[in-house]
Motif scaffolding. Structure first.
Motif, PDB file in Angstrom:
ATOM      1  N   ARG A  80       0.823  -1.221   0.000  1.00 30.67           N
ATOM      2  CA  ARG A  80       0.000   0.000   0.000  1.00 30.67           C
ATOM      3  C   ARG A  80       0.856   1.270   0.000  1.00 30.67           C
ATOM      4  N   ASP A  81       1.871   1.327   0.856  1.00 31.54           N
ATOM      5  CA  ASP A  81       2.730   2.514   0.915  1.00 31.54           C
ATOM      6  C   ASP A  81       3.516   2.691  -0.381  1.00 31.54           C
ATOM      7  N   LEU A  82       3.987   1.592  -0.951  1.00 32.30           N
ATOM      8  CA  LEU A  82       4.726   1.653  -2.213  1.00 32.30           C
ATOM      9  C   LEU A  82       3.832   2.193  -3.327  1.00 32.30           C
ATOM     10  N   ALA A  83       2.587   1.759  -3.340  1.00 39.45           N
ATOM     11  CA  ALA A  83       1.632   2.270  -4.342  1.00 39.45           C
ATOM     12  C   ALA A  83       1.507   3.777  -4.229  1.00 39.45           C
ATOM     13  N   GLY A  84       1.442   4.273  -2.993  1.00 37.71           N
ATOM     14  CA  GLY A  84       1.350   5.717  -2.778  1.00 37.71           C
ATOM     15  C   GLY A  84       2.591   6.452  -3.245  1.00 37.71           C
ATOM     16  N   LEU A  85       3.751   5.890  -2.972  1.00 38.94           N
ATOM     17  CA  LEU A  85       5.007   6.518  -3.421  1.00 38.94           C
ATOM     18  C   LEU A  85       5.055   6.643  -4.939  1.00 38.94           C
ATOM     19  N   PHE A  86       4.735   5.543  -5.628  1.00 40.16           N
ATOM     20  CA  PHE A  86       4.807   5.556  -7.086  1.00 40.16           C
ATOM     21  C   PHE A  86       3.639   6.318  -7.718  1.00 40.16           C
ATOM     22  N   GLY A  91       8.425  12.553  -5.286  1.00 37.59           N
ATOM     23  CA  GLY A  91       8.868  12.891  -6.628  1.00 37.59           C
ATOM     24  C   GLY A  91      10.220  12.314  -6.996  1.00 37.59           C
ATOM     25  N   ASP A  92      11.043  12.019  -6.013  1.00 39.27           N
ATOM     26  CA  ASP A  92      12.388  11.514  -6.256  1.00 39.27           C
ATOM     27  C   ASP A  92      12.323  10.023  -6.601  1.00 39.27           C
ATOM     28  N   MET A  93      12.677   9.680  -7.836  1.00 40.66           N
ATOM     29  CA  MET A  93      12.588   8.298  -8.300  1.00 40.66           C
ATOM     30  C   MET A  93      13.472   7.368  -7.480  1.00 40.66           C
ATOM     31  N   GLU A  94      14.647   7.828  -7.073  1.00 34.26           N
ATOM     32  CA  GLU A  94      15.542   6.977  -6.290  1.00 34.26           C
ATOM     33  C   GLU A  94      14.916   6.630  -4.940  1.00 34.26           C
ATOM     34  N   LYS A  95      14.197   7.569  -4.336  1.00 36.56           N
ATOM     35  CA  LYS A  95      13.517   7.288  -3.066  1.00 36.56           C
ATOM     36  C   LYS A  95      12.386   6.291  -3.274  1.00 36.56           C
ATOM     37  N   ARG A  96      11.702   6.388  -4.391  1.00 31.44           N
ATOM     38  CA  ARG A  96      10.636   5.421  -4.686  1.00 31.44           C
ATOM     39  C   ARG A  96      11.220   4.011  -4.738  1.00 31.44           C
ATOM     40  N   ALA A  98      14.042   2.949  -3.553  1.00 32.27           N
ATOM     41  CA  ALA A  98      14.688   2.551  -2.298  1.00 32.27           C
ATOM     42  C   ALA A  98      13.692   1.946  -1.303  1.00 32.27           C
ATOM     43  N   ALA A  99      12.413   2.127  -1.521  1.00 34.51           N
ATOM     44  CA  ALA A  99      11.379   1.650  -0.598  1.00 34.51           C
ATOM     45  C   ALA A  99      11.041   0.175  -0.785  1.00 34.51           C
ATOM     46  N   ALA A 100      11.681  -0.513  -1.737  1.00 31.39           N
ATOM     47  CA  ALA A 100      11.362  -1.922  -2.001  1.00 31.39           C
ATOM     48  C   ALA A 100      12.594  -2.644  -2.536  1.00 31.39           C
ATOM     49  N   ASP A 101      12.485  -3.964  -2.629  1.00 29.69           N
ATOM     50  CA  ASP A 101      13.547  -4.779  -3.214  1.00 29.69           C
ATOM     51  C   ASP A 101      13.194  -5.082  -4.663  1.00 29.69           C
ATOM     52  N   TRP A 102      14.198  -4.969  -5.539  1.00 24.86           N
ATOM     53  CA  TRP A 102      13.992  -5.129  -6.977  1.00 24.86           C
ATOM     54  C   TRP A 102      14.933  -6.190  -7.525  1.00 24.86           C
TER      55      TRP A 102
END
Length: 170
Positions: A80-86, A91-96, A98-102
């Protein structure tokens, strides 16, 4: 006979349609980007193809066009939080990111490590309709897990509907 559906009436009606929440990512020569979308569906299975709708005025529209690839990551209730970030809360793509594992994919895209399913796509066409671009992608790789519950969007809220786990064969 003339029918006039207002923008507000249409948006309110669409809010009553339940949809899965997805983070659409891209990585390539133009850089890394991503956004949250509920407008995603399959087109055909020969060849496996899906579509995603993206606001044509998005600052990322050209990035997706130039990279010519995208990955659809279907989210779980834990995202849910990741959905909100994206969705633009950060606005900072790197922070988006950084909130998850890829995970790095063979195409160069990145997939959300714990997505219910990720569809790695090559962009085959873009159609412009009104305010949005329809990105059409041929699916080149699918990653999925057998557990987890989809994060859905309904009535302008995130909702979580438990489902039977392991509902398909491996």
């Amino acid at each position: 006979m003339t029918f006039n559906v207002s923008k507000t009436e249409f948006r309110n009606a669409m809010a009553r349609v339940c949809a899965p929440v997805n983070v659409i990512t891209t990585r390539g020569a133009a850089g890394r980007g991503g956004f949250t979308a509920t407008a995603m569906c399959s087109v055909t299975d020969e060849p496996p193809t899906l579509l995603v709708c993206m606001n044509g005025r998005s600052s990322q529209a050209e990035l997706f066009r130039t990279n010519a690839r995208f990955c659809v990551n279907v989210l779980t209730g834990e995202h849910r939080d990741l959905a909100g970030l994206f969705a633009g809360q950060e606005g900072d793509m790197e922070k988006r990111y950084a909130a998850a594992d890829w995970l790095d994919l063979a195409s160069g895209n990145q997939a959300l490590a714990d997505a219910i399913v990720s569809f790695d796509c090559v962009l085959t066409d873009i159609k412009s309709v009104g305010t949005h671009n329809i990105l059409i992608g041929e699916v080149k790789e699918v990653r999925s897990r057998k557990d987890g519950h989809a994060l859905l969007y309904f009535d302008r809220n995130y909702v979580h509907v438990p489902t039977q786990t392991g509902s398909f064969g491996g």
